[in-house]
Design a protein around this motif. Structure first.
Motif, PDB file in Angstrom:
ATOM      1  N   UNK A 136       0.310  -0.420 -15.383  1.00 13.55           N
ATOM      2  CA  UNK A 136       0.220   0.996 -14.999  1.00 13.55           C
ATOM      3  C   UNK A 136      -1.132   1.217 -14.317  1.00 13.55           C
ATOM      4  N   UNK A 137      -1.372   2.444 -13.865  1.00 14.60           N
ATOM      5  CA  UNK A 137      -2.643   2.784 -13.213  1.00 14.60           C
ATOM      6  C   UNK A 137      -3.819   2.480 -14.141  1.00 14.60           C
ATOM      7  N   UNK A 138      -4.941   2.084 -13.546  1.00 16.75           N
ATOM      8  CA  UNK A 138      -6.142   1.792 -14.322  1.00 16.75           C
ATOM      9  C   UNK A 138      -7.248   2.779 -13.934  1.00 16.75           C
ATOM     10  N   UNK A 139      -8.299   2.798 -14.719  1.00 16.42           N
ATOM     11  CA  UNK A 139      -9.384   3.754 -14.481  1.00 16.42           C
ATOM     12  C   UNK A 139     -10.216   3.384 -13.263  1.00 16.42           C
ATOM     13  N   UNK A 198       3.080   3.411 -22.871  1.00 18.10           N
ATOM     14  CA  UNK A 198       2.779   4.061 -24.157  1.00 18.10           C
ATOM     15  C   UNK A 198       1.653   5.092 -24.049  1.00 18.10           C
ATOM     16  N   UNK A 199       0.897   5.040 -22.943  1.00 15.38           N
ATOM     17  CA  UNK A 199      -0.165   6.035 -22.734  1.00 15.38           C
ATOM     18  C   UNK A 199       0.329   7.209 -21.884  1.00 15.38           C
ATOM     19  N   UNK A 200       1.630   7.200 -21.572  1.00 18.36           N
ATOM     20  CA  UNK A 200       2.204   8.312 -20.809  1.00 18.36           C
ATOM     21  C   UNK A 200       2.016   8.200 -19.308  1.00 18.36           C
ATOM     22  N   UNK A 201       1.734   6.983 -18.809  1.00 14.65           N
ATOM     23  CA  UNK A 201       1.547   6.792 -17.366  1.00 14.65           C
ATOM     24  C   UNK A 201       2.808   6.215 -16.731  1.00 14.65           C
ATOM     25  N   UNK A 202       3.082   6.586 -15.466  1.00 14.45           N
ATOM     26  CA  UNK A 202       4.311   6.133 -14.813  1.00 14.45           C
ATOM     27  C   UNK A 202       4.315   4.626 -14.541  1.00 14.45           C
ATOM     28  N   UNK A 203       5.516   4.066 -14.589  1.00 14.16           N
ATOM     29  CA  UNK A 203       5.751   2.674 -14.207  1.00 14.16           C
ATOM     30  C   UNK A 203       6.892   2.659 -13.194  1.00 14.16           C
ATOM     31  N   UNK A 204       6.785   1.778 -12.217  1.00 13.27           N
ATOM     32  CA  UNK A 204       7.815   1.745 -11.167  1.00 13.27           C
ATOM     33  C   UNK A 204       8.534   0.416 -11.095  1.00 13.27           C
ATOM     34  N   UNK A 205       9.759   0.454 -10.581  1.00 16.56           N
ATOM     35  CA  UNK A 205      10.512  -0.765 -10.276  1.00 16.56           C
ATOM     36  C   UNK A 205      10.648  -0.890  -8.763  1.00 16.56           C
ATOM     37  N   UNK A 259       0.788  -1.245   0.000  1.00 19.18           N
ATOM     38  CA  UNK A 259       0.000   0.000   0.000  1.00 19.18           C
ATOM     39  C   UNK A 259       0.813   1.283   0.000  1.00 19.18           C
ATOM     40  N   UNK A 260       2.134   1.194   0.087  1.00 19.90           N
ATOM     41  CA  UNK A 260       2.995   2.360  -0.166  1.00 19.90           C
ATOM     42  C   UNK A 260       3.592   2.227  -1.563  1.00 19.90           C
ATOM     43  N   UNK A 261       4.089   1.034  -1.872  1.00 21.17           N
ATOM     44  CA  UNK A 261       4.871   0.854  -3.114  1.00 21.17           C
ATOM     45  C   UNK A 261       4.009   0.869  -4.373  1.00 21.17           C
ATOM     46  N   UNK A 262       2.811   0.248  -4.318  1.00 20.61           N
ATOM     47  CA  UNK A 262       1.958   0.221  -5.511  1.00 20.61           C
ATOM     48  C   UNK A 262       1.446   1.612  -5.885  1.00 20.61           C
ATOM     49  N   UNK A 263       0.881   2.389  -4.925  1.00 17.87           N
ATOM     50  CA  UNK A 263       0.452   3.748  -5.317  1.00 17.87           C
ATOM     51  C   UNK A 263       1.621   4.639  -5.740  1.00 17.87           C
ATOM     52  N   UNK A 264       2.778   4.479  -5.104  1.00 22.55           N
ATOM     53  CA  UNK A 264       3.952   5.272  -5.505  1.00 22.55           C
ATOM     54  C   UNK A 264       4.294   4.989  -6.969  1.00 22.55           C
ATOM     55  N   UNK A 265       4.238   3.711  -7.354  1.00 22.61           N
ATOM     56  CA  UNK A 265       4.538   3.341  -8.743  1.00 22.61           C
ATOM     57  C   UNK A 265       3.493   3.912  -9.705  1.00 22.61           C
ATOM     58  N   UNK A 266       2.224   3.905  -9.287  1.00 21.83           N
ATOM     59  CA  UNK A 266       1.149   4.391 -10.162  1.00 21.83           C
ATOM     60  C   UNK A 266       1.240   5.884 -10.453  1.00 21.83           C
ATOM     61  N   UNK A 267       1.809   6.674  -9.529  1.00 16.69           N
ATOM     62  CA  UNK A 267       1.824   8.134  -9.736  1.00 16.69           C
ATOM     63  C   UNK A 267       3.223   8.708  -9.948  1.00 16.69           C
ATOM     64  N   UNK A 268       4.229   7.835 -10.059  1.00 16.92           N
ATOM     65  CA  UNK A 268       5.566   8.329 -10.396  1.00 16.92           C
ATOM     66  C   UNK A 268       6.315   8.993  -9.259  1.00 16.92           C
ATOM     67  N   UNK A 269       6.130   8.466  -8.028  1.00 12.41           N
ATOM     68  CA  UNK A 269       6.908   8.983  -6.886  1.00 12.41           C
ATOM     69  C   UNK A 269       7.647   7.818  -6.228  1.00 12.41           C
ATOM     70  N   UNK A 270       8.380   8.119  -5.160  1.00 10.71           N
ATOM     71  CA  UNK A 270       9.137   7.098  -4.440  1.00 10.71           C
ATOM     72  C   UNK A 270       8.403   6.721  -3.160  1.00 10.71           C
ATOM     73  N   UNK A 271       8.354   5.426  -2.869  1.00 14.16           N
ATOM     74  CA  UNK A 271       7.732   4.984  -1.615  1.00 14.16           C
ATOM     75  C   UNK A 271       8.521   3.828  -1.028  1.00 14.16           C
ATOM     76  N   UNK A 272       8.848   3.924   0.249  1.00 14.82           N
ATOM     77  CA  UNK A 272       9.597   2.834   0.887  1.00 14.82           C
ATOM     78  C   UNK A 272       8.831   2.247   2.065  1.00 14.82           C
ATOM     79  N   UNK A 273       8.754   0.926   2.077  1.00 16.85           N
ATOM     80  CA  UNK A 273       8.248   0.192   3.246  1.00 16.85           C
ATOM     81  C   UNK A 273       9.481  -0.310   3.991  1.00 16.85           C
ATOM     82  N   UNK A 274       9.730   0.162   5.216  1.00  7.84           N
ATOM     83  CA  UNK A 274      10.905  -0.313   5.942  1.00  7.84           C
ATOM     84  C   UNK A 274      10.712  -1.732   6.493  1.00  7.84           C
TER      85      UNK A 274
END
Length: 495
Positions: free
Chosen positions: A414-417, A455-462, A182-197
């Motif tokens: 990527x993020x879905x509707x 390809x739709x211009x949405x962020x992807x995270x690793x 719940x930190x890492x998946x939303x971070x990936x969907x919106x192009x930010x960084x999220x860490x679960x310690x």
């Protein structure tokens, strides 16, 4: 300086120290951005008076020269954290009107460090969800759009409000919690960084419980350096939490050298899922190449029990949830249903819970109660616990073989509707957690870093998974990946 709300924590901290800007100016810039962004539904309880009061105190403290890194920096707090005198509802109707008389340890540590609370952020009800569609406040909305399509997208869940607010520059950073991603998946969907310690690194005291052996708080920030700064303030031993580790907290920011020469990065073959989009496959391969180019050694590894992780998680998490949510009965706090004449205490419990809990929470409570019931405890719950032990051992074996971190995709898409994954098939939604739940089951640290656009211009995270208690090393590997990926995309403002 204009657009102060667009600064990251490190930039804002340095500007505050130089006297180029005040905390009050930073805070006012964020408060204006929040008021202009009601379409995102990210902030659900705004606290401008508290924010300005804390900002003024922070400015005084900075003038005095004794200010820690987070002093004067405006942040958002997920609605799962209890905040004294401010509604803390966990996005549930059953906690309507609840204003705690105490502060969660994590939010208290941030306040003690001088951080400025702008308000409470939207989330899935009781943190149960992957799309922020189960909230009593309504859906949180991603600031991103697919090309020219104006369909509303999910910012992910459960920390969807936190993700949306950070990506849209409504705050400099936000707190999140992570039970299965719940930190890492939303971070990936919106192009930010999220860490679960690592489990036990941050106190869980005063954070509304979902699944007590899995929940962990962490920061959601605009980049890796900011994550290191905020995480250090959030961590530390807490005598009020029996699962909190009595370990020194290092200076995570000082460990960000970007030098990963000789580090061994594992690529688990079991994460190559059938039907994985080609874009995710390519991103993963590109990420491995970036780390290799930075001097790391890439090795193939096996985590053989990965395929059992989702089923085990969706037995253990609901079981713990049903136990934790039994306390919401309408007796001492929160909502109480209207009773008819002749209703007894059992009817009060039933009516209060039927009114107070949303469908997803009801579903998980029922699943959890079922797997804990006398006839099924061994068949489901005990078996899932054994599987969890095997999953943990898979990681231990890999780390014992000299692997320093593991690279995987953060999400299967990527993020879905909003509304695209309907309630008709909750399992489809649960599959969103396929890459993240293993980390919670094993209690390991994991970080999501934005690495590209689809390809739709949405962020992807690793995602990078680290050794237990070695968040500093994990952040440094993430820092090297971030530098190589060079992700700078921001959503176009439409709200």
């Amino acid at each position: 300086m204009s657009d102060l709300n667009k600064l990251g924590l490190a930039e804002a901290r340095d500007a505050l120290r130089k006297g180029d800007v005040t905390s009050v100016e930073l805070t006012e810039s964020c408060l204006k951005a929040i008021d202009d962004a009601d379409a995102l539904n990210a902030f659900v309880h705004k606290t401008p008076e508290i924010a300005l009061e804390r900002a003024k105190a922070a400015d005084e403290r900075i003038k005095g020269g004794d200010a820690p890194s987070m002093c004067g920096l405006p942040i958002g707090i997920k609605d799962l954290f209890c905040t004294k005198g401010v509604p803390s509802q966990a996005a549930s109707k059953i906690l309507e009107g609840f204003k705690p008389e105490y502060e969660s340890t994590v939010s208290q540590q941030l306040a003690d460090a001088g951080a400025v609370m702008l308000g409470k952020l939207n989330m899935d009800e009781f943190a149960m969800g992957s799309s922020n569609e189960t909230s009593v406040y309504g859906n949180a909305v991603s600031p991103w759009r697919r090309g020219n399509d104006d369909a509303q997208l999910t910012p992910g869940g459960s920390s969807g409000g936190s993700a949306s607010a950070v990506a849209a520059d409504l705050c400099l950073a936000a707190t999140g919690t992570d039970t299965g991603g719940s930190i890492r998946q939303p971070a990936a969907f919106v192009g930010i960084t999220g860490i679960k310690p690592t489990y036990g690194r941050c106190s869980r005291w005063g954070i509304v419980a979902f699944a007590s052996s899995l929940d962990q708080a962490g920061p959601m920030t605009k980049n890796v350096r900011d994550a290191a700064i905020m995480l250090e303030t959030m961590c530390g031993h807490d005598a009020k939490d029996s699962t909190s580790a009595e370990l020194a907290v290092p200076n995570f920011e000082a460990m960000l050298t970007g030098d990963i020469k000789g580090k061994k990065i594992g690529i688990p073959k079991e994460y190559r899922m059938d039907g994985m989009p080609a874009e995710i496959e390519k991103l993963w391969a590109d990420g491995a190449e970036m780390l290799k180019a930075a001097g790391a050694e890439i090795v193939d590894i096996s985590l053989p029990h990965t395929k059992y992780a989702l089923p085990a998680y969706y037995v253990i998490a609901p079981a713990e949830a049903s136990s934790n949510l039994a306390r919401y009965d309408g007796v001492r706090y929160g909502r109480r249903a209207q009773l008819s004449q002749g209703d007894g205490i059992t009817e009060m419990y039933e009516k209060t819970r039927a009114e107070g809990f949303g469908h997803e929470v009801q579903r998980r409570v029922m699943v959890g109660t079922y797997v804990l019931s006398a006839g099924f405890y061994d068949a489901y719950y005990n078996r899932a616990r054994k599987v969890r032990t095997l999953i943990k051992k898979d990681f231990e074996d890999v780390f014992a073989a000299g692997v320093d971190a593991i690279l995987t995709p953060a999400t299967p898409s990527a993020s879905f509707g909003l509304g695209e994954m309907t309630e008709a098939d909750p399992v489809q939604m649960y599959l969103n957690d396929v890459f993240t739940v293993t980390v919670n089951l094993a209690g390991l640290p994991g970080i999501s870093v934005p690495a590209g656009l689809d390809k739709q211009g949405l962020p992807l995270g690793l995602q990078l998974i680290g050794r237990p208690w070695e968040e500093g090393d994990l952040l440094n590997t993430a820092f090297a990946l971030e530098n190589a990926a060079g992700f700078v995309a921001k959503p176009s403002k439409w709200w």
